[in-house]
Scaffold this motif. Structure first.
Motif, PDB file in Angstrom:
ATOM      1  N   UNK A   4      31.051  83.120 -16.765  1.00  0.00           N
ATOM      2  CA  UNK A   4      29.626  82.888 -16.977  1.00  0.00           C
ATOM      3  C   UNK A   4      28.917  82.684 -15.640  1.00  0.00           C
ATOM      4  N   UNK A   5      27.685  83.163 -15.588  1.00  0.00           N
ATOM      5  CA  UNK A   5      26.895  83.046 -14.362  1.00  0.00           C
ATOM      6  C   UNK A   5      26.400  81.626 -14.141  1.00  0.00           C
ATOM      7  N   UNK A   6      26.500  81.172 -12.921  1.00  0.00           N
ATOM      8  CA  UNK A   6      25.841  79.930 -12.529  1.00  0.00           C
ATOM      9  C   UNK A   6      24.370  80.290 -12.302  1.00  0.00           C
ATOM     10  N   UNK A  63      17.538  85.430  -7.285  1.00  0.00           N
ATOM     11  CA  UNK A  63      17.048  84.121  -6.874  1.00  0.00           C
ATOM     12  C   UNK A  63      17.401  83.052  -7.904  1.00  0.00           C
ATOM     13  N   UNK A  64      17.530  83.452  -9.160  1.00  0.00           N
ATOM     14  CA  UNK A  64      17.759  82.517 -10.262  1.00  0.00           C
ATOM     15  C   UNK A  64      19.218  82.512 -10.711  1.00  0.00           C
ATOM     16  N   UNK A  65      19.820  83.682 -10.764  1.00  0.00           N
ATOM     17  CA  UNK A  65      21.190  83.823 -11.248  1.00  0.00           C
ATOM     18  C   UNK A  65      22.128  84.102 -10.087  1.00  0.00           C
ATOM     19  N   UNK A  66      23.166  83.295  -9.933  1.00  0.00           N
ATOM     20  CA  UNK A  66      24.087  83.413  -8.826  1.00  0.00           C
ATOM     21  C   UNK A  66      25.157  84.423  -9.191  1.00  0.00           C
ATOM     22  N   UNK A  67      25.080  85.575  -8.543  1.00  0.00           N
ATOM     23  CA  UNK A  67      25.994  86.666  -8.813  1.00  0.00           C
ATOM     24  C   UNK A  67      27.006  86.719  -7.688  1.00  0.00           C
ATOM     25  N   UNK A  68      28.209  86.252  -7.993  1.00  0.00           N
ATOM     26  CA  UNK A  68      29.273  86.183  -6.993  1.00  0.00           C
ATOM     27  C   UNK A  68      30.072  87.478  -7.034  1.00  0.00           C
ATOM     28  N   UNK A  69      29.986  88.235  -5.974  1.00  0.00           N
ATOM     29  CA  UNK A  69      30.683  89.508  -5.924  1.00  0.00           C
ATOM     30  C   UNK A  69      32.189  89.404  -5.809  1.00  0.00           C
ATOM     31  N   UNK A  70      32.701  88.281  -5.326  1.00  0.00           N
ATOM     32  CA  UNK A  70      34.146  88.119  -5.173  1.00  0.00           C
ATOM     33  C   UNK A  70      34.750  87.394  -6.350  1.00  0.00           C
ATOM     34  N   UNK A  71      35.984  87.739  -6.682  1.00  0.00           N
ATOM     35  CA  UNK A  71      36.674  87.057  -7.786  1.00  0.00           C
ATOM     36  C   UNK A  71      37.796  86.219  -7.269  1.00  0.00           C
TER      37      UNK A  71
END
Length: 71
Positions: A4-6, A63-71
């Motif tokens: 889930x997205x932070x 800006x609102x949803x933290x999309x982390x490209x690394x797993x």
């Protein structure tokens, strides 16, 4: 936190002086959905993410949803 997205929804919502219910009403979802998003227990549709971003007066979804490209 799993798959889930932070988000920074709570931070931006509070800066605008909105309650969870007011934000929910503005984007057409329940207060429980906003709560789940703020606590990283739900992933929004792209349209919902866009609408939340606009209501919170942010420039981009990133800006609102933290999309982390690394797993």
């Amino acid at each position: 936190m799993g798959d889930y997205l932070e988000t920074k929804i709570r931070e931006f919502r509070q800066k605008k002086g909105l309650t969870q219910q007011e934000l929910a009403d503005a984007v057409g979802v329940t207060r429980q959905t906003i709560n789940a998003l703020e606590n990283a227990r739900y992933n929004p549709s792209l349209l919902l993410a866009y609408n939340i971003t606009k209501v919170l007066d942010q420039e981009s979804i990133e800006d609102v949803f933290i999309i982390d490209g690394g797993n």
